[in-house]
Design an enzyme around this catalytic site. Structure first.
Site, short mmCIF file in Angstrom:
data_model
loop_
_atom_site.label_atom_id
_atom_site.label_comp_id
_atom_site.label_asym_id
_atom_site.label_seq_id
_atom_site.Cartn_x
_atom_site.Cartn_y
_atom_site.Cartn_z
CG ASP A 1 1.84 -7.98 -1.89
OD1 ASP A 1 2.54 -8.35 -2.87
OD2 ASP A 1 2.39 -7.09 -1.22
CD GLN B 1 6.26 -1.96 -0.29
OE1 GLN B 1 5.83 -1.88 -1.55
NE2 GLN B 1 7.45 -2.59 -0.03
CE LYS C 1 6.22 -3.48 -4.78
NZ LYS C 1 5.84 -4.05 -3.41
#
Ligand code: ADP
Length: 286
Positions: A121, A98, A54
């Site tokens: 997200d 994460q 990412k």
């Protein structure tokens, strides 16, 4: 019939190029380059790989990498303090926590601290609520990637029979809602669904996110259907999905491979969400 392959890697490249263009336009319009704060807690090797990818992709698109790493034994209060700091920092356009976190931490409490406008997200209750009500918001990356693949191939959705296998918060539910937003007639299947193959065979568009290797075979696919496989499993012969690709290829019209289907789309959509978030925060239309 042999199904065409929907090449997620190529579609993802296109999205990344578009994002890089958007970043350049944002800066040219007097804005600042978007900053993505990835937050990694502890040393989980799989999470380390995901976060590294990412960060690389973010930098490659011209965005600022604002990665933060917390020790695996960090307290809930210290992790919360970091999220609050990032939430208040104008250089941070997007925050990506994460998952999974170490067991002693409560992910829901930390996610709730991410402002909806920085939730790139798309996993907070706030953004899930916006999606549920059909209001504009940041959409979850993997589901958004599924729609991007379908749109790239100009798959008609309005009025189409869409069947989603799986109802997880991460994939199944939001995919179903995105398909509904596009006026598909949506059926959601899950572990208690009776006659799964029969229900799936109704689908013009079948999206499979059950996390069960090879769950879907040709008996569950209507001839000429479009099939998107979100599953990913590591077996002795490499990666494969929830759909038996070779057998389904003889029945479907279009099909995503694993790997190289939905997988590459997830990071591309994260980048797209980050530049969208930055533009909104800066009041610049792209
Ligand atoms: P993901 O990571 O793709 O979101 P999860 O493993 O979190 O997947 O969730 C799996 C989902 O798949 C659940 O919603 C579950 O109800 C659904 N599921 C599990 N087994 C079956 C099955 N045999 N048939 C249909 N759906 C299933």
């Amino acid at each position: 019939m042999v199904a065409g392959t929907m090449d997620g890697a190529a579609i993802a490249r296109g999205v990344r190029e578009q994002v890089a263009g958007d970043v350049a336009r944002l800066v040219a319009a007097g804005g600042t380059a978007p900053g993505l704060a990835t937050v990694l807690v502890g040393e989980d090797p799989a999470s380390e790989v995901y976060v590294r990818n990412k960060r690389r992709s973010c930098a490659a698109a011209g965005m600022v990498d604002l990665h933060r790493h917390l020790p695996g034994d960090v307290t809930q209060a210290d992790a919360a303090a970091l999220v609050d700091e990032l939430a208040a920092d104008p250089a941070v356009s997007g925050i990506l926590l994460q998952l999974p976190l170490p067991d002693h931490l409560d992910p829901g409490e930390l996610l709730a601290r991410i402002p909806v406008g920085k939730d790139v997200d798309g996993l907070t209750v706030g953004n899930a609520g916006l999606l549920a009500q059909g209001l504009p918001g940041l959409r979850p990356c993997t589901p958004a990637g599924v729609l991007e693949i379908l749109d790239h191939h100009e798959v008609p959705l309005a009025g189409a029979e869409a069947v989603v296998v799986g109802r997880s918060v991460l994939v199944g539910r939001p995919v179903a809602q995105l398909l509904l937003e596009r006026n598909a007639t949506v059926t959601i299947c899950h572990s208690r669904t009776r006659h799964l193959a029969e229900v799936c065979r109704r689908a013009d568009v079948l999206v499979v996110a059950a996390g069960i290797p090879g769950l879907i075979g040709p008996e569950a696919v209507r001839p000429g259907a479009v099939v998107v496989d979100v599953g990913i499993h590591r077996g002795p012969q490499g990666l494969h999905g929830d759909v038996r690709f070779d057998a389904v290829q003889d029945v479907a019209r279009l099909l995503t491979p694993v790997p190289g289907g939905v997988g590459p789309m997830t990071i591309a959509m994260l980048l797209a969400n980050t530049v969208t978030a930055a533009a909104r925060q800066q009041g610049i239309a792209l």
